[in-house]
Design a protein around this motif. Structure first.
Motif, short mmCIF file in Angstrom:
data_model
loop_
_atom_site.label_atom_id
_atom_site.label_comp_id
_atom_site.label_asym_id
_atom_site.label_seq_id
_atom_site.Cartn_x
_atom_site.Cartn_y
_atom_site.Cartn_z
N PRO A 76 16.95 5.95 17.00
CA PRO A 76 16.95 7.32 16.49
C PRO A 76 18.32 7.95 16.71
N ILE A 77 18.72 8.77 15.77
CA ILE A 77 20.08 9.30 15.77
C ILE A 77 20.37 10.13 17.03
N ASN A 78 19.34 10.79 17.58
CA ASN A 78 19.58 11.64 18.76
C ASN A 78 19.69 10.82 20.05
N GLN A 79 19.61 9.48 19.94
CA GLN A 79 19.77 8.64 21.13
C GLN A 79 21.09 7.88 21.11
N VAL A 80 21.93 8.18 20.13
CA VAL A 80 23.17 7.42 19.96
C VAL A 80 24.10 7.58 21.17
N ALA A 81 24.23 8.82 21.64
CA ALA A 81 25.16 9.06 22.76
C ALA A 81 24.71 8.28 24.00
N ARG A 82 23.39 8.31 24.22
CA ARG A 82 22.85 7.58 25.36
C ARG A 82 23.08 6.07 25.22
N ALA A 83 22.89 5.57 23.99
CA ALA A 83 23.07 4.13 23.74
C ALA A 83 24.54 3.73 23.98
N LYS A 84 25.43 4.57 23.49
CA LYS A 84 26.87 4.25 23.63
C LYS A 84 27.25 4.19 25.10
N LYS A 85 26.77 5.18 25.87
CA LYS A 85 27.10 5.21 27.28
C LYS A 85 26.52 3.98 28.01
N ALA A 86 25.29 3.59 27.64
CA ALA A 86 24.67 2.43 28.28
C ALA A 86 25.50 1.17 28.04
N MET A 87 26.03 1.05 26.81
CA MET A 87 26.84 -0.12 26.48
C MET A 87 28.17 -0.10 27.22
N GLU A 88 28.78 1.07 27.28
CA GLU A 88 30.06 1.18 27.98
C GLU A 88 29.90 0.90 29.48
N ASP A 89 28.79 1.40 30.03
CA ASP A 89 28.53 1.13 31.44
C ASP A 89 28.30 -0.36 31.69
N ALA A 90 27.58 -1.01 30.75
CA ALA A 90 27.30 -2.45 30.91
C ALA A 90 28.61 -3.25 30.81
N SER A 112 0.81 -1.22 0.00
CA SER A 112 0.00 0.00 0.00
C SER A 112 0.84 1.27 0.00
N GLY A 113 2.01 1.19 0.62
CA GLY A 113 2.79 2.42 0.70
C GLY A 113 4.25 2.17 0.97
N VAL A 114 5.03 3.20 0.70
CA VAL A 114 6.47 3.18 0.99
C VAL A 114 6.74 4.27 2.02
N ALA A 115 7.29 3.89 3.16
CA ALA A 115 7.56 4.86 4.22
C ALA A 115 9.06 4.98 4.42
N TYR A 116 9.45 6.06 5.09
CA TYR A 116 10.88 6.21 5.37
C TYR A 116 11.07 6.91 6.70
N SER A 117 12.24 6.74 7.23
CA SER A 117 12.60 7.44 8.44
C SER A 117 14.06 7.85 8.27
N ARG A 118 14.28 9.17 8.28
CA ARG A 118 15.56 9.70 7.87
C ARG A 118 16.62 9.60 8.98
N ASP A 119 16.22 9.88 10.20
CA ASP A 119 17.22 10.10 11.25
C ASP A 119 17.47 8.85 12.08
N GLU A 120 18.06 7.85 11.41
CA GLU A 120 18.35 6.59 12.07
C GLU A 120 19.86 6.46 12.29
N ALA A 121 20.20 5.63 13.25
CA ALA A 121 21.61 5.30 13.44
C ALA A 121 21.71 3.80 13.65
N ILE A 178 29.62 2.85 15.37
CA ILE A 178 28.39 3.62 15.19
C ILE A 178 28.34 4.14 13.77
N ASP A 179 27.21 3.95 13.11
CA ASP A 179 27.00 4.49 11.77
C ASP A 179 25.80 5.43 11.84
N THR A 180 26.07 6.74 11.71
CA THR A 180 24.96 7.70 11.82
C THR A 180 24.49 8.18 10.45
N GLU A 181 24.97 7.50 9.40
CA GLU A 181 24.62 7.94 8.04
C GLU A 181 23.65 6.99 7.38
N VAL A 182 22.67 6.49 8.17
CA VAL A 182 21.73 5.53 7.59
C VAL A 182 20.30 6.05 7.67
#
Lengths: 420, 420
Positions: free
Chosen positions: B322-336, B257-266, B349-353
């Motif tokens: 979402p790209i604006n959560q990358v820093a939080r994700a990285k810190k969570a992994m480093e803490d773990a 039915s449709g093609v959707a997109y989401s620009r700000d992914e990481a 991390i690839d923020t160009e996707v």
């Protein structure tokens, strides 16, 4: 815990900085040991914006919807003030009219209080809340609709809460620092009063001194709520401003407390009307129906000769009203004439008059106030057109161009620049 | 009397002219014989202004006061809309959340509906009211405080009223004229859909097509409320816009039915982690706790050589957020990692996707959709980095620079410019 009501008008909460400034005044009273009920107006300009939208949307608007829209301005301020207090570490929450509930009549846009139950707010004080921030100017009808009290209703809300909660005092923070012996813009000798009696304040308010809304003073007098008027924009302490209170708290007062004026008056004279029982009703009934606020009324024996067209004695009737109601008054009289209710030879309108009054509870026990007043005006060659007196007030209508001069002369004559 | 719910968003009631325009649309439905419940948002910009004031007053605000302040925007629109309708001769009145009452949970700023009793509004319909104008986005907690539903809550309010009152349809008036096969700004061949299934709309909404709030579609699906999305700014009739409805109403539909997109992914990849039971929990538990919205997850066998430092099998784990959560994700992994919960050799991390998805309920019964999709992307030399599928959706992560190209290629490949 002693309780204080503090009210902040629109200019006192006009923006976030001023809300912060007001909150600091509330915090100080909490630190002094008070529980506080704060009554807030809408941020200045907001109510006018909302009223403008309503009037543009529906010129003959449904007053219930008008009230629902316009009351939202106070709700915003109440929430922001509660947030600011919390931010300062003061336990506070906001209350909208329906949450208290502030029960009123269903006369939308001009509602009157029915009851203000204390239970909900008292329960929160018992839990440790120090400040209840209540949206002023609004209430709840028995039908569950939002009502408003009409312009200036926030002062009245404050007094009603002070009465309901037995407050030690009701402080009205505004953009002036108290009540003066007269308008300082007219007389540089105007002096701030430390105390003034309810009755005097009522006369001053109704004469155009815009510090407090008449209705709020009436309510304060009825419930003996001590009202204090003081400035939002100055450092204030427990002696700031002017206390409006019962006569018993005013040990010694001058005969005259203040000189008031009202600039936009008009005088209307009906010449040669029948002097018979019922003629006053035939004149003032139609004026009242037309929404004309008649102020002073004087009936003279007519100076005109007896007129053959009239079958009995004749007289002249003079009354004053606000200048913007002259057209309505004239039409009401012409209609009454056309309907055969009254009969006059001539209707003369004078729109170049102003009213000047001296007010003081001391008059009751002092003779000679009128004589001093008339002498002072005569010394300035100011002709008096109409005189009207009450127990604590003498008012005169004079040519508007002499108004400032009359105010200054009377302020001097009664030595109001000196404290009692 | 058949009943319709009509919802107008902020841009549709941005000023008095637009409120009038919206009211005219309501009047037309009344003339067609409907009772109408209108759900309104705040005039556009007003909610942001109120939110700004709250945040400036108290950065860590009390959500109860936030809700009390912010909800006032909708109350103003509700009153103005009722007044406008009355002015047009349509019997209407406004309802604030607490007047209905719209009962919600006490989760301030993110409240959920508990119940919407019909009694009060039904009683007014029985008395001849034709339109109930309800302030959207708000409700009342069991404690008697004002709640809000969070951003986009007015759509959800509309659907909840449609469900509670058994409305024939819920019309969502907005600034677009319907739901398209893809974003018309990206593909000029985008075509407006006449109908779309709830499930498809849900996927499109969650993929970034901002026409309807996800939660409102979920609610509509649960209660089988027929939703119509249409434009406030065009002449509309009973066939305008796009109908969001159950599959049973869609007789014949295309596979996609449709093609959707989401620009700000990481995309984040953890290399060489232990491949043992519980490792996924050790990764995604901390990410969830850190508030990272993980979307796609792929686990690969590691291409790296067996590492002496590890005692067992190893794997690579890739996820997107979402790209604006990358820093939080990285810190969570480093803490773990620091806490010994997980162990990885490298975190890339690839923020160009970007994410591109094809959606359609027809996929369930049609094989070959994935093959068609991959072939179309390959023909454009677009490399697929991650693939994720659901019953009615296939999503791929690709380089962001190819996003528009991919959307256009897929729109062509599935011939979405043609009606079913």
């Amino acid at each position: 815990m002693p309780l204080l009501v503090m009210k902040f008008g629109g200019t006192s909460v006009a923006d976030l900085d001023r809300i912060q400034n007001a909150a600091a005044k509330v915090q100080r009273e909490v630190e002094r040991g008070y529980d506080v009920i704060v009554i807030v107006s809408a941020m200045s300009g907001k109510t006018n914006e909302l009223v403008g939208w309503v009037e543009q949307t529906s010129p003959l608007y449904d007053a219930r919807e008008y009230d629902a829209v316009v009351a939202s301005g106070e709700n915003v301020t109440a929430g922001l003030m509660a947030l600011r207090l919390q931010e300062m570490g003061v336990p506070a929450r906001s209350w909208q009219g329906w949450q208290v509930p502030i029960n009123t009549t269903s006369a939308h846009s001009a509602a009157r209080f029915v009851s203000i139950p204390r239970e909900n707010i008292d329960a929160k004080f018992a839990e440790g809340m120090k400040v209840a921030v209540v949206a002023g100017f609004q209430g709840l009808s028995a039908e569950g609709r939002i009502t408003t009290l009409g312009r200036g209703g926030s002062d009245t809300t404050a007094v009603a809460f002070a009465a309901a909660f037995g407050a030690e005092r009701c402080d009205i923070y505004t953009d002036v620092d108290g009540v003066y012996t007269t308008d300082p813009r007219i007389s540089s000798k105007a002096r701030k009063l430390e105390k003034i009696a309810f009755e005097e304040m009522l006369e001053l308010a109704s004469l155009g001194a815009k510090v407090l809304q008449t209705r709020s003073v009436e309510l304060a007098m009825r419930y003996n709520v001590r009202l204090r008027v003081l400035s939002s924009f100055e450092d204030t302490d427990e002696n700031s401003g002017t206390l409006v209170c019962g006569e018993d708290e005013i040990m010694e007062s001058k005969v005259v407390s203040g000189v008031a004026y009202s600039r936009d008056e008009a005088k209307i004279t009906l010449f040669t009307i029948e002097d018979r029982p019922g003629v006053a009703q035939a004149i003032f009934g139609p004026l009242s129906d037309a929404g004309v606020n008649v102020d002073m009324i004087v009936q003279n024996i007519s100076e005109k000769d007896y007129d053959e067209a009239h079958s009995g004695a004749v007289t002249d009737m003079t009354f004053s009203c606000p200048i913007n109601q002259v057209a309505r008054a004239k039409k009401a009289m012409e209609d009454a004439m056309a309907a055969g209710l009254i009969n006059y030879d001539d209707l003369i309108i004078d729109t170049e008059v102003a009213k000047v009054s001296v007010v003081g509870i001391g008059m009751r026990s002092h003779a000679g106030v009128a004589a001093t007043m008339f002498k002072a005006l005569a010394a300035e060659n100011i002709n008096i057109k109409v005189i009207s007196t009450s127990e604590i007030k003498i008012s005169v209508l004079i040519d508007r161009k002499y108004m400032e001069l009359a105010v200054q002369a009377l302020h001097d004559a009664f030595e109001l620049e000196k404290a009692a």
